[in-house]
Design a protein around this motif. Sequence first.
Motif, mmCIF file in Angstrom:
data_model
loop_
_atom_site.group_PDB
_atom_site.id
_atom_site.type_symbol
_atom_site.label_atom_id
_atom_site.label_comp_id
_atom_site.label_asym_id
_atom_site.label_seq_id
_atom_site.Cartn_x
_atom_site.Cartn_y
_atom_site.Cartn_z
ATOM 1 N N VAL A 47 45.651 46.580 42.510
ATOM 2 C CA VAL A 47 45.419 45.953 41.210
ATOM 3 C C VAL A 47 46.624 46.250 40.344
ATOM 4 C CG1 VAL A 47 43.947 45.875 39.146
ATOM 5 C CG2 VAL A 47 42.905 46.309 41.386
ATOM 6 N N GLY A 48 47.157 45.247 39.680
ATOM 7 C CA GLY A 48 48.282 45.460 38.785
ATOM 8 C C GLY A 48 48.278 44.463 37.646
ATOM 9 N N TYR A 49 48.629 44.940 36.486
ATOM 10 C CA TYR A 49 48.812 44.081 35.317
ATOM 11 C C TYR A 49 50.205 44.391 34.780
ATOM 12 C CZ TYR A 49 43.735 43.176 34.700
ATOM 13 O OH TYR A 49 42.422 42.783 34.841
ATOM 14 N N ASP A 50 50.971 43.337 34.444
ATOM 15 C CA ASP A 50 52.269 43.564 33.821
ATOM 16 C C ASP A 50 52.739 42.296 33.124
ATOM 17 O OD1 ASP A 50 54.539 42.239 35.691
ATOM 18 O OD2 ASP A 50 52.969 43.071 36.967
ATOM 19 N N ASN A 51 53.817 42.433 32.387
ATOM 20 C CA ASN A 51 54.400 41.271 31.705
ATOM 21 C C ASN A 51 55.913 41.261 31.882
ATOM 22 O OD1 ASN A 51 54.724 43.473 29.910
ATOM 23 N ND2 ASN A 51 54.564 42.180 28.097
ATOM 24 N N GLY A 62 44.838 42.269 44.735
ATOM 25 C CA GLY A 62 45.115 42.150 46.169
ATOM 26 C C GLY A 62 46.413 41.383 46.357
ATOM 27 N N GLU A 63 46.356 40.346 47.170
ATOM 28 C CA GLU A 63 47.537 39.519 47.443
ATOM 29 C C GLU A 63 47.701 38.385 46.435
ATOM 30 O OE1 GLU A 63 49.765 40.287 49.861
ATOM 31 O OE2 GLU A 63 48.528 42.055 50.199
ATOM 32 N N SER A 64 46.733 38.205 45.547
ATOM 33 C CA SER A 64 46.771 37.101 44.577
ATOM 34 C C SER A 64 47.451 37.528 43.284
ATOM 35 C CB SER A 64 45.349 36.636 44.248
ATOM 36 O OG SER A 64 44.698 36.180 45.397
ATOM 37 N N GLU A 65 48.128 36.576 42.667
ATOM 38 C CA GLU A 65 48.749 36.795 41.367
ATOM 39 C C GLU A 65 48.367 35.629 40.476
ATOM 40 O OE1 GLU A 65 53.192 36.648 39.475
ATOM 41 O OE2 GLU A 65 52.969 37.648 41.398
ATOM 42 N N ASN A 98 38.999 40.856 46.733
ATOM 43 C CA ASN A 98 39.994 39.812 46.480
ATOM 44 C C ASN A 98 40.509 39.243 47.795
ATOM 45 O OD1 ASN A 98 40.086 40.545 43.580
ATOM 46 N ND2 ASN A 98 40.937 42.423 44.414
ATOM 47 N N PRO A 99 39.659 38.539 48.540
ATOM 48 C CA PRO A 99 40.117 38.009 49.823
ATOM 49 C C PRO A 99 41.232 36.987 49.645
ATOM 50 C CG PRO A 99 37.992 37.068 49.239
ATOM 51 C CD PRO A 99 38.308 38.108 48.204
ATOM 52 N N PRO A 100 42.138 36.872 50.618
ATOM 53 C CA PRO A 100 43.227 35.875 50.517
ATOM 54 C C PRO A 100 42.633 34.486 50.421
ATOM 55 C CG PRO A 100 43.582 37.353 52.371
ATOM 56 C CD PRO A 100 42.220 37.645 51.822
ATOM 57 N N ARG A 101 43.337 33.628 49.677
ATOM 58 C CA ARG A 101 42.858 32.238 49.530
ATOM 59 C C ARG A 101 43.535 31.345 50.506
ATOM 60 N NH1 ARG A 101 42.566 31.703 43.001
ATOM 61 N NH2 ARG A 101 41.925 33.826 42.699
#
Length: 101
Positions: A47-51, A62-65, A98-101
């Motif tokens: 999990v990551g949040y940034d700007n 996960g692998e999603s952004e 957060n499974p890959p889409r």
Amino acid sequence: MLQRDRMDFDDGAILEMVIWRVPTPIKGSTHHYKYRLFYGHPGKRLVGYDNERPKGDHRHLGESEGPYVFTDVETLVRDFLADVSRQRSADEKGNDPNPPR
């Protein structure tokens, strides 16, 4: 620096939150904060949040952004910790929230 916190979990996971107040908005953002919030294991962000420039406010699950709508620091931290809690709960159950889409 406005805030810097780090927590090391018994399972090896790391939670780190770094938030700065900046004189002018970071390119891609409209507010006066720069932030980097990380939860994962060494070498693996869960999990990551940034700007970061020029993407602006966004989060990694996960692998999603995807984009993140920043309202204030308190909400940012609350949203991040809620995602971390979901991730840790799923890890305990052996599921991927957060499974890959």
